[in-house]
Design a protein around this motif. Sequence first.
Motif, PDB file in Angstrom:
ATOM      1  N   LEU A 233     -41.042  10.973  14.558  1.00 51.81           N
ATOM      2  CA  LEU A 233     -39.997  10.157  15.164  1.00 51.81           C
ATOM      3  C   LEU A 233     -39.027   9.651  14.104  1.00 51.81           C
ATOM      4  O   LEU A 233     -37.802   9.701  14.293  1.00 51.81           O
ATOM      5  CB  LEU A 233     -40.624   8.983  15.913  1.00 51.81           C
ATOM      6  N   LEU A 234     -39.545   9.182  12.985  1.00 55.13           N
ATOM      7  CA  LEU A 234     -38.680   8.697  11.909  1.00 55.13           C
ATOM      8  C   LEU A 234     -37.777   9.805  11.389  1.00 55.13           C
ATOM      9  O   LEU A 234     -36.580   9.587  11.137  1.00 55.13           O
ATOM     10  CB  LEU A 234     -39.524   8.114  10.777  1.00 55.13           C
ATOM     11  N   ASP A 235     -38.344  10.997  11.239  1.00 56.48           N
ATOM     12  CA  ASP A 235     -37.529  12.132  10.787  1.00 56.48           C
ATOM     13  C   ASP A 235     -36.432  12.459  11.800  1.00 56.48           C
ATOM     14  O   ASP A 235     -35.284  12.751  11.425  1.00 56.48           O
ATOM     15  CB  ASP A 235     -38.412  13.366  10.565  1.00 56.48           C
ATOM     16  N   ALA A 236     -36.774  12.402  13.079  1.00 57.53           N
ATOM     17  CA  ALA A 236     -35.789  12.705  14.123  1.00 57.53           C
ATOM     18  C   ALA A 236     -34.672  11.664  14.140  1.00 57.53           C
ATOM     19  O   ALA A 236     -33.490  12.006  14.318  1.00 57.53           O
ATOM     20  CB  ALA A 236     -36.475  12.770  15.483  1.00 57.53           C
ATOM     21  N   ILE A 237     -35.030  10.407  13.935  1.00 59.52           N
ATOM     22  CA  ILE A 237     -34.013   9.352  13.913  1.00 59.52           C
ATOM     23  C   ILE A 237     -33.106   9.510  12.701  1.00 59.52           C
ATOM     24  O   ILE A 237     -31.877   9.393  12.802  1.00 59.52           O
ATOM     25  CB  ILE A 237     -34.684   7.961  13.935  1.00 59.52           C
ATOM     26  N   ARG A 238     -33.697   9.800  11.544  1.00 58.98           N
ATOM     27  CA  ARG A 238     -32.876  10.021  10.344  1.00 58.98           C
ATOM     28  C   ARG A 238     -31.906  11.174  10.552  1.00 58.98           C
ATOM     29  O   ARG A 238     -30.722  11.091  10.175  1.00 58.98           O
ATOM     30  CB  ARG A 238     -33.774  10.307   9.137  1.00 58.98           C
ATOM     31  N   ALA A 239     -32.391  12.243  11.151  1.00 54.45           N
ATOM     32  CA  ALA A 239     -31.539  13.410  11.379  1.00 54.45           C
ATOM     33  C   ALA A 239     -30.408  13.073  12.343  1.00 54.45           C
ATOM     34  O   ALA A 239     -29.252  13.485  12.123  1.00 54.45           O
ATOM     35  CB  ALA A 239     -32.380  14.577  11.915  1.00 54.45           C
ATOM     36  N   PHE A 240     -30.708  12.326  13.394  1.00 58.66           N
ATOM     37  CA  PHE A 240     -29.674  11.959  14.362  1.00 58.66           C
ATOM     38  C   PHE A 240     -28.626  11.060  13.711  1.00 58.66           C
ATOM     39  O   PHE A 240     -27.415  11.247  13.915  1.00 58.66           O
ATOM     40  CB  PHE A 240     -30.301  11.262  15.564  1.00 58.66           C
TER      41      PHE A 240
END
Length: 406
Positions: free
Chosen positions: A17-24
């Motif tokens: 989830l953290l990786d997905a938020i950073r990417a977004f």
Amino acid sequence: MTAPATAPATHDRLPALLDAIRAFLAARVLPLEPELLQREFRDLLPRLAALRAEVKAQGMWAPFLPASLGGLGLSLAEYAEVSAVLGTSPVGHYVFNCQAPDVGNMELLHAHGSPALQKRWLAPLVAGDVRSCFSMTEPEFPGSNPVWMGTRAVRDGDEYVVTGRKWFTSSADGAAFAIVMAVTDPDAPPHRRASQIVVPMDAPGVRLVRNVRIMGEAGSDWASHAEVQYEGVRVPVGNRIGRQGEGFALAQERLGPGRIHHCMRWIGICERALDLMCRRAVSRELSPGKPLGLQQQVQFWIAESRSEIDAARLYVLDTARRIDAEGAAAARDAISGIKFHVAGVLQRVLDRAIQVHGALGVTDDTPLAYWYRHERGARIYDGADEVHKASLAKRILKRYGMEARE
């Protein structure tokens, strides 16, 4: 610049989830920053609304809320990690429907609101269809003393009549409703006098006096700090949250998680500021072939910032885990400690980053100047740092036998 590895999570999906938020944020939000820093936020609200719809469609909406309400059901410690990532952008929390004061209002209505209040106000707030505000501080009384206020809510049959003046009512401009702290039992003991009551902002008698200019910014829509007059506003008794006289207790209950939210957002700001500082140190040359980062003082600032951020992060995460495990009362000392400690780290890191950027640092070509203006209040709001330091010291000394004296 790579941030330190986060502490092990109890939730298996948190790292992804953290990786997905950073990417977004990197792909969709950070590219908007130049416009955000040069224009009124209200001018970009339609574009931010589109980003909010994308976040919702990708299943990352309001991660602090339970799954039953459409959130991700993260614990406080887990959401703290999310908050730090969102804090790296001035609008990260807003895009993910995690902005203050809505977070605290959602948590309060979910835990203590009646089914009717949850249907009428919580549901649209969770959906992101409306904004809300929190109305407690008053011009005539110190904000660090929440048991001392002049606003009254007088019972008249099945209604309360609310009269008083508030300021620093966060996000009042454009809000659908306020949660108002008002005295309902003036003769009760100090901590039992006030209640929290939902007041629609379009109710007769509610007047938005002005948006208070903060460090050169008036604020608008979701970013305002307003002065609000309540002039004989009538609302149903059913708009009260919890039992009569529980306003202070509810404010204290809201305080612990709220401090975690704030502090981890500040840590996210620090991470971004340090990243910008390091990029500037290696790209800016004082003379051909001599980057700014060769200066020992700049190296000191980078090292000091890294160590202070890491220590602050661990302090806040430990506090969040303790609240999760034992409740806010057991973490009272740490809740005070993280507030003034992280606020100090935030100001020092931002100041160093601006200094490394030189004249560029005081422009709005980077978010540093915006944060320096906007977050100077970190040492004041939610109680001045000095109040928290004195309170914490008194509690510590009491364990050694010294009673507090005024």
